[in-house]
Design a protein around this motif. Structure first.
Motif, short mmCIF file in Angstrom:
data_model
loop_
_atom_site.label_atom_id
_atom_site.label_comp_id
_atom_site.label_asym_id
_atom_site.label_seq_id
_atom_site.Cartn_x
_atom_site.Cartn_y
_atom_site.Cartn_z
N TYR A 170 -5.69 7.92 7.62
CA TYR A 170 -6.83 7.04 7.87
C TYR A 170 -6.65 5.69 7.17
O TYR A 170 -6.94 4.64 7.74
CB TYR A 170 -8.11 7.71 7.37
N THR A 171 -6.13 5.71 5.93
CA THR A 171 -5.99 4.47 5.16
C THR A 171 -4.95 3.52 5.77
O THR A 171 -5.26 2.36 6.01
CB THR A 171 -5.67 4.78 3.70
N PRO A 172 -3.71 3.96 6.03
CA PRO A 172 -2.76 3.01 6.63
C PRO A 172 -3.14 2.57 8.04
O PRO A 172 -2.84 1.45 8.44
CB PRO A 172 -1.43 3.77 6.62
N ILE A 173 -3.83 3.43 8.79
CA ILE A 173 -4.27 3.02 10.13
C ILE A 173 -5.27 1.88 10.02
O ILE A 173 -5.21 0.89 10.75
CB ILE A 173 -4.88 4.22 10.90
N LYS A 174 -6.21 2.01 9.09
CA LYS A 174 -7.18 0.93 8.89
C LYS A 174 -6.49 -0.33 8.37
O LYS A 174 -6.85 -1.44 8.75
CB LYS A 174 -8.27 1.36 7.91
N ALA A 175 -5.50 -0.15 7.50
CA ALA A 175 -4.79 -1.31 6.97
C ALA A 175 -4.03 -2.05 8.07
O ALA A 175 -3.78 -3.25 7.95
CB ALA A 175 -3.81 -0.86 5.88
N ILE B 148 -3.26 -4.51 14.50
CA ILE B 148 -2.30 -4.22 15.59
C ILE B 148 -2.49 -2.83 16.18
O ILE B 148 -1.93 -2.54 17.24
CB ILE B 148 -0.85 -4.37 15.10
N LEU B 149 -3.25 -1.96 15.51
CA LEU B 149 -3.44 -0.59 15.98
C LEU B 149 -4.89 -0.35 16.37
O LEU B 149 -5.79 -1.01 15.86
CB LEU B 149 -3.04 0.43 14.91
N ASN C 53 -13.49 0.85 -3.13
CA ASN C 53 -12.07 0.67 -2.95
C ASN C 53 -11.77 0.61 -1.46
O ASN C 53 -12.65 0.74 -0.62
CB ASN C 53 -11.29 1.81 -3.62
N THR C 54 -10.52 0.38 -1.15
CA THR C 54 -10.14 0.16 0.24
C THR C 54 -10.59 1.30 1.14
O THR C 54 -11.18 1.09 2.19
CB THR C 54 -8.60 0.01 0.33
N GLU C 55 -10.32 2.53 0.72
CA GLU C 55 -10.64 3.67 1.58
C GLU C 55 -12.14 3.86 1.73
O GLU C 55 -12.64 4.06 2.83
CB GLU C 55 -10.01 4.94 1.01
N SER C 56 -12.89 3.77 0.64
CA SER C 56 -14.33 4.01 0.72
C SER C 56 -15.02 2.93 1.53
O SER C 56 -15.95 3.21 2.30
CB SER C 56 -14.94 4.11 -0.68
N GLN D 49 0.84 -1.21 0.00
CA GLN D 49 0.00 0.00 0.00
C GLN D 49 0.88 1.26 0.00
O GLN D 49 0.79 2.12 0.84
CB GLN D 49 -0.92 0.01 1.21
N ARG D 50 1.74 1.35 -0.99
CA ARG D 50 2.77 2.39 -1.05
C ARG D 50 3.66 2.28 0.18
O ARG D 50 3.78 1.23 0.79
CB ARG D 50 2.13 3.76 -1.19
N SER D 51 4.29 3.37 0.56
CA SER D 51 5.21 3.33 1.71
C SER D 51 4.55 3.81 2.98
O SER D 51 5.20 3.92 4.02
CB SER D 51 6.43 4.22 1.41
N TYR D 52 3.25 4.09 2.94
CA TYR D 52 2.59 4.76 4.06
C TYR D 52 2.63 3.94 5.34
O TYR D 52 2.80 4.47 6.44
CB TYR D 52 1.15 5.09 3.70
#
Length: 730
Positions: free
Chosen positions: A85-90, A94-95, A343-346, A15-18
């Motif tokens: 918001y996106t990497p936190i959900k991904a 663990i978070l 998509n993932t974010e929506s 998911q990119r480097s985020y």
């Protein structure tokens, strides 16, 4: 690597480097403050600082999201918080968020494992993954060289073994991964390539699909590189999928449909610097004509005159801009402004919205239940909610529907109480009276409403309350069979008719004739398993995800959970819930590794279940794979957590009996759930240590599939204490 399992695979999907930068930001904040809960403002500042300082030092890093800012220097702190918001959900495995989303932390179970050595190893893991990712950005693969390599070597490669060939790696993995790094190809797009399914294809391809309008090359519109069969050229095309239209309509009407769509798209889009004709020559076979008819526009590159990478990327960006313009218009076409991106974010945002809406109404459900319900709907439009009376099964269905804008007022939510005397489908679908007039049942009336053209983008929910008061196989058999006839037709999923047109009077035929199960209808059955109800057959269980409600925490009060701000209802488009795959082949090429991992697990489980003749077939294999694919695609849970739920919902309901063989099967399944070897022969005599440990509370040990382990423990207890066990008797 000695990292705990839940930490050792968090960057498997990049998911990119985020995600890597987020983890490093959290660890840096911890090392500075020694606190275990971090303000999101502080983490966002560290996250943004990494990208801005890296650019100042001349390093190559990910660009900011397209359409937000042209560079990280222009990116604001508030934009960074939204981006996080996106990497936190991904990383939700663990978070966890707190303080209304204004703070973030590792979950308590993770903190318990984060000693100094583990923190250092996690930091090294994140830095290594980040460095490798950025190195690929700094020296990306040459598109020109890749296209030339394919055209120069493909014909010779076809005489070589197909499996694991380097050209397959190039088209399936290397090129898609590199194209995803381009600033104009973000997470809203699916990128996949193919050299064939099991055998060499005559025309290999590399496609880019906007998930709002299609997730497969069989139908819909997408951008694709198509290689001529003789490898003399490659075409960058804006194309329509031909498989589904030609299958559904036949070749003559299918061609007419494709040609009409080509004319419409050419009128809508600028298509500058592209060819807009039928002079695309890929093969001498009939497939070549299919491509000629379905092509909207193209750019041809001859093998000996491929332009440089700069021109190739510019051409692709121009093609993608036209494609995006079309997708944007298609997503809003005749839908009163309701967009349809999936998509993932929506998806993540919508699920959080659903949770907040339910909490606002004064209800609370255990973690991941809404994600599980969503994935179950996405996999197949039939879900069973089981458990003791009063746990909120029916209320959950109603609240979930209302959060998506479906209620009794607009007829998008219907509650149908099942009666004990139901014995055939007429109670749901209707019947002909003595005069020959058709008297529709409650379900038929909903299907008529949902099938109207103006309603086809709206989801309709039908809750069959206390579904097993009558024998499900008697009154629901037609629906169970019809679900299995789903197929694509004109970008919709259709089924065989439930009501035959010829059997009705002319005045009834226009309304009820040929009535089928449309793809915007979702069936949910609530069941209480006690001595007053009927058990389910495997025919029913095979076609549904069975979600259990038996673990109850009464110490929850409305004033503990109500959000401060009112939650607005979202009138969501049906694409949010509708299945994207009907057959495993639709998803196989992009998710090959996940499908293989999942199938290998099921093969081992089948070997165990064969002892009691409860092994599963291809229907369940495909359904479990789809569930896992959607979970990975939308990054809702870890892979282990998702498979845990599938074991609980698709495998364990099949296990019941009183024999020693059933006990041995449960113990063998328990070994897999715990992820460790058990002394099965000793436990065959007395398994009380297992179900004493696995009470209603979480055990102290960390295991691979905790929910499955807990359920098996209850089933073992019933077997030892009562002499019989079943999934339904806990």
């Amino acid at each position: 690597m000695s990292l705990p399992q839940e930490l050792s695979t968090i960057f498997r999907i990049k998911q990119r480097s985020y995600k890597m930068v987020l983890i490093l930001s959290l660890l840096e904040e911890y090392q500075t403050t020694h606190l275990q809960t971090f303000l999101l403002d502080s983490i966002a500042a560290r996250f943004l600082s990494y990208f801005q300082s890296s650019l100042e030092e001349g390093k190559k890093v990910d660009s900011p999201p397209s359409g937000v800012a042209s560079s990280w220097a222009e990116f604001s702190l508030s934009q960074t918080k939204s981006l996080l918001y996106t990497p936190i959900k991904a990383l939700s495995s663990i978070l966890e968020e707190s303080n209304g989303g204004q703070a973030i932390s590792f979950k308590p179970a993770v903190w318990d494992k984060l000693d100094e050595a583990t923190i250092n190893e996690l930091e090294q893991y994140a830095r290594t993954e980040l460095d490798n990712y950025n190195n690929n950005l700094a020296s990306p693969i040459s598109l020109k060289s890749s296209l030339a390599q394919i055209m120069n070597s493909y014909i010779g490669a076809k005489s070589q073994p197909f499996s694991n060939h380097p050209l397959g790696q190039l088209l399936r993995h290397t090129l898609p991964n590199n194209l995803k790094k381009l600033s104009f190809i973000d997470e809203n797009y699916k990128v996949q390539g193919s050299i064939g399914q099991g055998n060499w294809a005559n025309i290999p391809w590399l496609a880019i699909l906007d998930k709002r309008i299609t997730d497969t090359t069989q139908h819909g519109e997408y951008v694709v590189y198509l290689f001529a069969e003789d490898m003399s050229s490659v075409y960058l095309t804006l194309l329509q999928g031909v498989t589904a239209p030609l299958k559904d309509k036949g070749r003559r009407e299918g061609y007419q449909y494709l040609e009409q769509k080509v004319r419409e798209m050419r009128e809508l889009l600028p298509l500058e610097n592209m060819q807009k004709d039928e002079n695309i020559h890929l093969t001498a076979s009939g497939l070549g004509r299919d491509y000629q008819v379905s092509t909207v526009a193209y750019i041809r590159y001859d093998r000996n005159h491929i332009p440089d990478d700069e021109q190739l990327i510019a051409d692709l960006e121009n093609m993608m801009a036209n494609y995006k313009q079309y997708a944007d218009s298609a997503a809003f076409n005749e839908r009163d402004g309701v967009s349809t991106p999936v998509n993932t974010e929506s998806v993540s945002k919508q699920i959080e919205q659903i949770k907040a809406f339910i909490i606002q109404k004064g209800f609370h459900y255990p973690g991941s239940l809404i994600e599980n319900l969503y994935l179950s709907f996405k996999t197949k439009p039939f879900v069973i909610l089981a458990g003791v009376s009063g746990t909120g099964k029916t209320k959950l269905v109603k609240l979930f529907a209302e959060a998506l804008g479906a209620n009794t007022g607009n007829k998008q939510f219907s509650l149908i109480p099942v009666r004990p005397d139901w014995s055939d489908p007429s109670d749901l679908l209707g019947y002909k009276d003595l005069s020959g007039a058709y008297r529709p049942g409650q379900l038929a009336e909903v299907l008529v409403e949902a099938s109207k053209p103006e309603n086809q983008h709206k989801p309709y929910f039908i809750c069959l309350d206390e579904m097993n008061l009558a024998r499900v196989e008697h009154y629901f058999s037609d629906l169970l069979s019809i679900i299995e006839t789903q197929e694509w037709q004109d970008d919709r999923i259709v089924t065989s008719p439930l009501i035959q047109k010829e059997a009705l009077r002319p005045e009834d035929q226009s309304i009820y004739g040929g009535l089928s199960l449309p793809d915007n209808v979702y069936l949910i059955g609530t069941v209480n398993m006690d001595e007053t109800t009927h058990p389910f057959s495997k025919k029913v269980l095979d076609r549904a995800n069975t979600i259990e409600f038996n673990y109850i925490h009464l110490g929850q009060y409305p004033d503990m959970m109500n959000p401060r701000n009112a939650i607005e209802i979202s009138h969501i488009d049906n694409s949010f819930l509708r299945s994207d795959y009907l057959q495993l082949v639709d998803a196989y090429s992009e998710h090959r590794d996940l499908v293989h991992r999942t199938t290998e697990k099921l093969v081992k489980i089948n070997g165990i279940l064969e002892e009691i003749h409860s092994h599963v077939g291809f229907r369940i294999r495909d359904a479990v794979c789809f569930y896992m694919i959607y979970n990975e695609r939308f990054q809702l849970m870890s892979e282990d957590a998702a498979f845990d739920l599938q074991l609980l919902q698709k495998i364990l309901p099949r296990v019941q009996g009183s024999s020693a063989t059933v006990k041995r099967v449960l113990l063998q399944l328990m070994q897999g759930a715990l992820g460790k070897t058990l002394k099965v022969n000793e436990l065959m005599e007395d398994a009380s240590e297992l179900y004493t440990t696995w009470s209603a509370n979480e055990p102290t040990e960390t295991v691979k599939h905790p929910q499955t382990a807990r359920k098996i423990a209850f089933m073992l207890r019933r077997l030892e204490e009562d002499g019989f066990t079943s999934y339904w008797l806990s």
